[in-house]
Design a protein around this motif. Structure first.
Motif, PDB file in Angstrom:
ATOM      1  N   THR A  23      12.557   6.929  18.598  1.00  0.00           N
ATOM      2  CA  THR A  23      13.006   6.202  17.410  1.00  0.00           C
ATOM      3  C   THR A  23      11.833   5.392  16.896  1.00  0.00           C
ATOM      4  N   VAL A  24      11.560   5.484  15.603  1.00  0.00           N
ATOM      5  CA  VAL A  24      10.409   4.791  15.040  1.00  0.00           C
ATOM      6  C   VAL A  24      10.814   4.017  13.791  1.00  0.00           C
ATOM      7  N   SER A  25      10.079   2.961  13.536  1.00  0.00           N
ATOM      8  CA  SER A  25      10.156   2.270  12.248  1.00  0.00           C
ATOM      9  C   SER A  25       8.800   2.439  11.587  1.00  0.00           C
ATOM     10  N   VAL A  26       8.796   2.604  10.287  1.00  0.00           N
ATOM     11  CA  VAL A  26       7.537   2.833   9.580  1.00  0.00           C
ATOM     12  C   VAL A  26       7.290   1.689   8.611  1.00  0.00           C
ATOM     13  N   PRO A  27       6.031   1.452   8.274  1.00  0.00           N
ATOM     14  CA  PRO A  27       5.703   0.370   7.333  1.00  0.00           C
ATOM     15  C   PRO A  27       6.335   0.599   5.973  1.00  0.00           C
ATOM     16  N   GLY A  28       6.369  -0.464   5.178  1.00  0.00           N
ATOM     17  CA  GLY A  28       6.941  -0.388   3.845  1.00  0.00           C
ATOM     18  C   GLY A  28       6.188   0.560   2.940  1.00  0.00           C
ATOM     19  N   SER A  29       6.870   1.012   1.895  1.00  0.00           N
ATOM     20  CA  SER A  29       6.296   1.950   0.937  1.00  0.00           C
ATOM     21  C   SER A  29       5.128   1.320   0.196  1.00  0.00           C
ATOM     22  N   LYS A  30       3.981   1.979   0.234  1.00  0.00           N
ATOM     23  CA  LYS A  30       2.822   1.452  -0.495  1.00  0.00           C
ATOM     24  C   LYS A  30       3.052   1.588  -1.997  1.00  0.00           C
ATOM     25  N   SER A  31       3.815   2.595  -2.426  1.00  0.00           N
ATOM     26  CA  SER A  31       4.084   2.762  -3.851  1.00  0.00           C
ATOM     27  C   SER A  31       4.955   1.632  -4.383  1.00  0.00           C
ATOM     28  N   VAL A  32       6.021   1.305  -3.646  1.00  0.00           N
ATOM     29  CA  VAL A  32       6.877   0.190  -4.041  1.00  0.00           C
ATOM     30  C   VAL A  32       6.111  -1.119  -3.933  1.00  0.00           C
ATOM     31  N   THR A  33       5.373  -1.281  -2.830  1.00  0.00           N
ATOM     32  CA  THR A  33       4.635  -2.527  -2.593  1.00  0.00           C
ATOM     33  C   THR A  33       3.682  -2.846  -3.731  1.00  0.00           C
ATOM     34  N   ASN A  34       2.837  -1.889  -4.098  1.00  0.00           N
ATOM     35  CA  ASN A  34       1.800  -2.210  -5.076  1.00  0.00           C
ATOM     36  C   ASN A  34       2.359  -2.370  -6.480  1.00  0.00           C
ATOM     37  N   SER A 170       0.761  11.157 -12.294  1.00  0.00           N
ATOM     38  CA  SER A 170       1.801  10.307 -12.883  1.00  0.00           C
ATOM     39  C   SER A 170       1.354   8.853 -12.943  1.00  0.00           C
ATOM     40  N   GLN A 171       0.330   8.499 -12.149  1.00  0.00           N
ATOM     41  CA  GLN A 171      -0.148   7.112 -12.143  1.00  0.00           C
ATOM     42  C   GLN A 171      -0.688   6.686 -13.492  1.00  0.00           C
ATOM     43  N   GLY A 175       0.681   3.231 -14.783  1.00  0.00           N
ATOM     44  CA  GLY A 175      -0.273   2.144 -14.989  1.00  0.00           C
ATOM     45  C   GLY A 175      -0.121   1.487 -16.345  1.00  0.00           C
ATOM     46  N   LEU A 176       0.110   2.291 -17.386  1.00  0.00           N
ATOM     47  CA  LEU A 176       0.286   1.744 -18.734  1.00  0.00           C
ATOM     48  C   LEU A 176       1.623   1.027 -18.868  1.00  0.00           C
ATOM     49  N   LEU A 177       2.668   1.578 -18.258  1.00  0.00           N
ATOM     50  CA  LEU A 177       3.994   0.970 -18.383  1.00  0.00           C
ATOM     51  C   LEU A 177       4.077  -0.378 -17.675  1.00  0.00           C
ATOM     52  N   LEU A 178       3.448  -0.507 -16.518  1.00  0.00           N
ATOM     53  CA  LEU A 178       3.606  -1.719 -15.721  1.00  0.00           C
ATOM     54  C   LEU A 178       3.114  -2.964 -16.442  1.00  0.00           C
ATOM     55  N   SER A 179       2.043  -2.839 -17.220  1.00  0.00           N
ATOM     56  CA  SER A 179       1.523  -4.000 -17.957  1.00  0.00           C
ATOM     57  C   SER A 179       2.008  -4.042 -19.396  1.00  0.00           C
ATOM     58  N   GLY A 180       2.709  -2.997 -19.836  1.00  0.00           N
ATOM     59  CA  GLY A 180       3.036  -2.854 -21.251  1.00  0.00           C
ATOM     60  C   GLY A 180       3.815  -3.999 -21.861  1.00  0.00           C
ATOM     61  N   MET A 204      10.455   5.446 -10.378  1.00  0.00           N
ATOM     62  CA  MET A 204      10.332   4.228  -9.588  1.00  0.00           C
ATOM     63  C   MET A 204       9.785   3.090 -10.443  1.00  0.00           C
ATOM     64  N   THR A 205       8.751   3.371 -11.228  1.00  0.00           N
ATOM     65  CA  THR A 205       8.162   2.360 -12.105  1.00  0.00           C
ATOM     66  C   THR A 205       9.183   1.843 -13.102  1.00  0.00           C
ATOM     67  N   VAL A 206       9.914   2.753 -13.742  1.00  0.00           N
ATOM     68  CA  VAL A 206      10.916   2.366 -14.732  1.00  0.00           C
ATOM     69  C   VAL A 206      11.995   1.500 -14.091  1.00  0.00           C
ATOM     70  N   ALA A 207      12.474   1.909 -12.922  1.00  0.00           N
ATOM     71  CA  ALA A 207      13.528   1.153 -12.248  1.00  0.00           C
ATOM     72  C   ALA A 207      13.060  -0.252 -11.891  1.00  0.00           C
ATOM     73  N   MET A 208      11.822  -0.377 -11.410  1.00  0.00           N
ATOM     74  CA  MET A 208      11.331  -1.692 -11.016  1.00  0.00           C
ATOM     75  C   MET A 208      11.058  -2.570 -12.227  1.00  0.00           C
ATOM     76  N   LEU A 209      10.599  -1.995 -13.324  1.00  0.00           N
ATOM     77  CA  LEU A 209      10.443  -2.774 -14.557  1.00  0.00           C
ATOM     78  C   LEU A 209      11.783  -3.338 -15.006  1.00  0.00           C
ATOM     79  N   ARG A 210      12.812  -2.522 -14.956  1.00  0.00           N
ATOM     80  CA  ARG A 210      14.135  -2.992 -15.366  1.00  0.00           C
ATOM     81  C   ARG A 210      14.633  -4.095 -14.429  1.00  0.00           C
TER      82      ARG A 210
END
Length: 430
Positions: A23-34, A170-171, A175-180, A204-210
């Motif tokens: 059984t393992v636990s893994v670190p958090g998502s780098k995509s969500v994190t950043n 897709s980045q 990248g443009l949406l996050l600062s838009g 993921m980007t759209v959901a987190m912006l909302r």
């Protein structure tokens, strides 16, 4: 959390004496994190990001925000950020993090003064022109088309509409949406070209912006194909909780699949926008059994893996893991839809062809992927090349479970997304 990484280090990949179970636990998502870290830096007020992995990519994003004058405090896996006004006059170290080199330049246009971007030698080879040309079209002044380049921040950006070809990553869209929202007119991004890879990352980007209170229209809500629109306005400071990184989890599940064992990943989310979730369907097609329970998601490997014909266009980061499994499966495999990963940390298609062939597999590089015909594999005198690419290194470790003598030339690059990968791997395999 300093943006450093381990020196080049050879690693004798452990061979499993039998089915791997654990059984393992893994670190958090780098995509969500950043994404959460950057949105926190752009927000007005204090945000807290919990579950931040102690990885190089996360450290580089924290360092980038500090370079833009944002106060960032780290305590274990919790990062507190006081967002707001951005300043220039310093250098951003992108390392080899695509999320830093593609997401931070749009934010740097909001700073007062010049911001220099540079990174690792391999990073200087990665395509950047799409996002930099888009920023120029939106009113930015930028010197250069690849790392190193300089963004001359003017304290704001007019924004507006721009058409790009995001078929390489897709980045560019994210990248443009996050600062838009911080641009005077917001931003409308229209893609014109071949299909955009890894669309779940844009979702993921759209959901987190909302979640941060930003008004976003995407193709699903507006009915406009390949068009995303972010309205101007404030970004709300908030608390974020980072879910496990499912692409990293796939490596540990692959250990069960390749050895006929059973591995459970704890904390697997019931629903996720992470493309890495697609590994479960791929493993099932290869003969593994997948079970979800309160304890997590469990994969039980078959006696023999079956070859698979799979399109990984939406989850291309899984390609090295799936290719490693395909090399020891029964019957040929085809991986499609991943031409764009030639521009990732390394040319992953060429790297996989080279390394799998060196072990004895018959591999053909196609226009958009790989054809893999298994054979009896054996480690040679040369080590498995990681190419400074964390996913190439972990693919070598997967193969090492069933191919004695595999040595990875640089396991240190795994600290990009998995802290102490050798220790985690040894704990599972032993």
């Amino acid at each position: 959390m300093a943006p450093t990484r381990a020196p080049s280090s050879r690693y004798a990949a452990p061979t499993a004496g039998g089915p791997v179970r654990g059984t393992v636990s893994v670190p958090g998502s780098k995509s969500v994190t950043n994404r959460a870290l950057l949105l926190s830096g752009l927000a007005e007020g204090r945000s807290v990001v919990r579950g931040v992995p102690a990885t190089r990519d996360s450290a580089l994003m924290c360092g980038a925000l500090r370079s833009l004058g944002i106060a960032v405090r780290t305590e274990g896996e919790t990062v507190t950020i006081d967002g707001g006004t951005l300043t220039g006059g310093r250098t951003v170290d992108c390392g080899l993090a695509g999320t830093v080199m593609r997401f931070v330049p749009p934010a740097a246009t909001l700073a007062e003064g010049a911001v220099v971007f540079d990174g690792d030698p391999h990073a200087r080879e990665r395509p950047m022109g799409t996002v930099l040309d888009a920023l120029r079209a939106l009113g930015a002044v930028i010197d250069g088309d690849r790392l190193p380049f300089v963004v001359h921040g003017g304290g704001g950006l007019p924004g507006g509409a721009v058409t790009i070809d995001a078929s390489a990553s897709s980045q560019f869209v994210s990248g443009l949406l996050l600062s838009g929202a911080r641009f005077d007119e917001g931003v409308t991004v229209h893609h014109d070209g071949k299909p955009v890879p890894s669309l779940p990352h844009i979702d993921m980007t759209v959901a987190m912006l909302r979640e941060a209170g930003v008004a976003v229209d995407d193709p699903g809500s507006s009915g406009e194909p390949d068009t995303w629109r972010v309205g101007p306005g404030p970004i709300t400071a908030r608390d974020w909780v980072v879910e496990p990184d499912l692409s990293n989890a796939s490596v540990f599940l692959a250990a069960a699949a390749v050895t006929g064992g059973e591995v459970t990943v704890v904390g697997w989310p019931a629903g996720s926008t992470q493309p890495g979730a697609e590994i479960l369907g791929v493993l099932e097609r290869m003969g593994a059994t997948v079970t979800a329970s309160g304890a997590g998601t469990t994969v039980a490997g078959p006696d023999r893996l079956q070859g698979v014909d799979v399109d990984l266009h939406e989850a291309s980061e899984l390609t090295p893991t799936v290719a490693a499994l395909a090399a020891v499966a029964e019957g040929p495999s085809v991986i499609r839809g991943v031409a764009h990963i030639r521009g990732h940390e390394t040319d992953r298609l060429a790297a996989l062809r080279t390394e799998l062939t060196a072990l004895g597999a018959a591999v053909t590089e196609t226009e958009d992927g790989l054809e893999i015909r298994p054979a009896r594999l054996a480690a040679g005198e040369r080590p498995w090349g990681a190419y400074a690419d964390h996913r190439m290194a972990t693919a070598g470790a997967i193969l090492g479970l069933v191919v004695p003598g595999v040595v990875i030339d640089d396991v240190g690059c795994t600290d990009k997304t998995i802290p102490d990968f050798p220790g985690r791997w040894a704990s599972l395999v032993s």
